[in-house]
Design a protein around this motif. Structure first.
Motif, PDB file in Angstrom:
ATOM      1  N   GLY A  88       0.817  -1.212   0.000  1.00  0.00           N
ATOM      2  CA  GLY A  88       0.000   0.000   0.000  1.00  0.00           C
ATOM      3  C   GLY A  88       0.847   1.257   0.000  1.00  0.00           C
ATOM      4  N   VAL A  89       1.949   1.236   0.742  1.00  0.00           N
ATOM      5  CA  VAL A  89       2.870   2.379   0.775  1.00  0.00           C
ATOM      6  C   VAL A  89       3.463   2.605  -0.614  1.00  0.00           C
ATOM      7  N   VAL A 124       8.663  -0.867  -4.450  1.00  0.00           N
ATOM      8  CA  VAL A 124       9.387   0.322  -3.980  1.00  0.00           C
ATOM      9  C   VAL A 124      10.662   0.536  -4.789  1.00  0.00           C
ATOM     10  N   SER A 125      11.331  -0.555  -5.182  1.00  0.00           N
ATOM     11  CA  SER A 125      12.589  -0.432  -5.927  1.00  0.00           C
ATOM     12  C   SER A 125      12.377   0.159  -7.317  1.00  0.00           C
ATOM     13  N   PHE A 126      11.150   0.094  -7.830  1.00  0.00           N
ATOM     14  CA  PHE A 126      10.858   0.641  -9.158  1.00  0.00           C
ATOM     15  C   PHE A 126      10.461   2.115  -9.119  1.00  0.00           C
ATOM     16  N   ASP A 140      12.502   6.473   2.689  1.00  0.00           N
ATOM     17  CA  ASP A 140      13.235   5.872   3.800  1.00  0.00           C
ATOM     18  C   ASP A 140      12.467   4.618   4.216  1.00  0.00           C
ATOM     19  N   LEU A 141      12.872   3.490   3.638  1.00  0.00           N
ATOM     20  CA  LEU A 141      12.139   2.249   3.876  1.00  0.00           C
ATOM     21  C   LEU A 141      12.150   1.862   5.342  1.00  0.00           C
ATOM     22  N   LYS A 181       3.245   5.131  10.972  1.00  0.00           N
ATOM     23  CA  LYS A 181       4.151   6.227  11.304  1.00  0.00           C
ATOM     24  C   LYS A 181       4.750   6.067  12.696  1.00  0.00           C
ATOM     25  N   VAL A 182       4.040   5.390  13.581  1.00  0.00           N
ATOM     26  CA  VAL A 182       4.449   5.308  14.984  1.00  0.00           C
ATOM     27  C   VAL A 182       5.414   4.159  15.239  1.00  0.00           C
TER      28      VAL A 182
END
Length: 265
Positions: free
Chosen positions: A46-47, A101-103, A110-111, A185-186
């Motif tokens: 989702g991120v 994410v790599s694409f 910032d993974l 986020k937490v």
């Protein structure tokens, strides 16, 4: 007041604790620990989608977490065991998310912040999302508390009372997706399940009623967030893992106290 990053971080941690506490009790009662973990892992995808489509991280994470949870509910009992389905879908979603994410060219990400949380970078906007999501989760649980409790304790009794356990499961699924989205986020994706389960499990040692367990779990979660942040600030440790470490210490302490009390009674 909200210009102080530690104040914002504390408010964020307490907000997530309030959302996770009542939901975590149902996760413990229903033995859904792996279900929560799988839903959190799916949030990585989702991120990635949110960054690619330039939409809210909260919206992307919640959408994929919800799809993941609904898919598990739909496929359960159709030839595969629940643990098998959760294992396949959770690790597949995590892997696809990391590859996606790599694409993402031209996007700085910032993974580690998404995997383990970045509570010290919480903004005022993030606070609105966290507390709004927490309020929605608490409202859902309060609205269906009696029905959820009945369906959890005894499905046959729920049917006899005119309830539909599948509908109650869907409500828990929606609440879980919201909690995962606001907690990223937490404490990060990899530690969300811990914040759901550990305070609720610790509260079992003190509570005599389901309602008391939910309230005590909220207190343990909030205490873990505040103490964990203070510890991270003093010892310069990662904030998200520090919060979970405090929760684990409280779990061990309360378990020993409960064991001692039972031995003396």
């Amino acid at each position: 007041m909200l210009d102080d990053f530690m104040t914002r971080a504390t408010l964020a941690g307490v907000g997530v604790a309030f959302a996770a506490a009542p939901l975590g009790c149902f996760v413990v009662w229903r033995r859904m620990a792996y279900f929560g973990d799988a839903t959190a892992h799916a949030a990585v995808l989702g991120v990635a989608l949110a960054l690619a489509l330039e939409i809210s991280i909260f919206a992307g994470a919640m959408a994929v977490a919800l799809v993941m949870a609904l898919t598990v509910n739909f496929l359960a009992g159709r030839g595969y065991g629940m643990d098998t389905l959760l294992g396949v879908l959770a690790h597949s979603a995590l892997a696809f998310g990391l590859v996606a994410v790599s694409f993402l060219s031209g996007v700085r990400i910032d993974l580690m912040a998404y995997l383990f949380g970045d509570i010290l970078a919480v903004s005022r906007g993030d606070l609105l999302v966290i507390w709004g999501g927490a309020a929605l989760v608490v409202a859902l649980i309060l609205w269906r508390w009696s029905a959820l409790l009945t369906a959890t304790l005894n499905e046959e009794l729920a049917y006899a009372s005119g309830l539909r356990p599948k509908r109650e499961q869907l409500i828990l699924t929606v609440a879980l997706a919201i909690t995962v989205a606001v907690a990223i986020k937490v404490v990060g994706i990899l530690l969300i399940a811990a914040l759901l389960i550990i305070p609720a499990a610790a509260a079992q040692n003190l509570a005599r009623t389901p309602e008391a367990m939910a309230m005590i779990a909220a207190g343990i979660g909030a205490t873990s967030a505040i103490a964990g942040l203070q510890g991270a600030y003093i010892f310069d440790t990662p904030a998200g893992p520090s919060i979970v470490c405090v929760a684990a210490i409280l779990f061990v302490a309360l378990t020993l106290i409960g064991w001692g009390a039972r031995r003396l009674s």
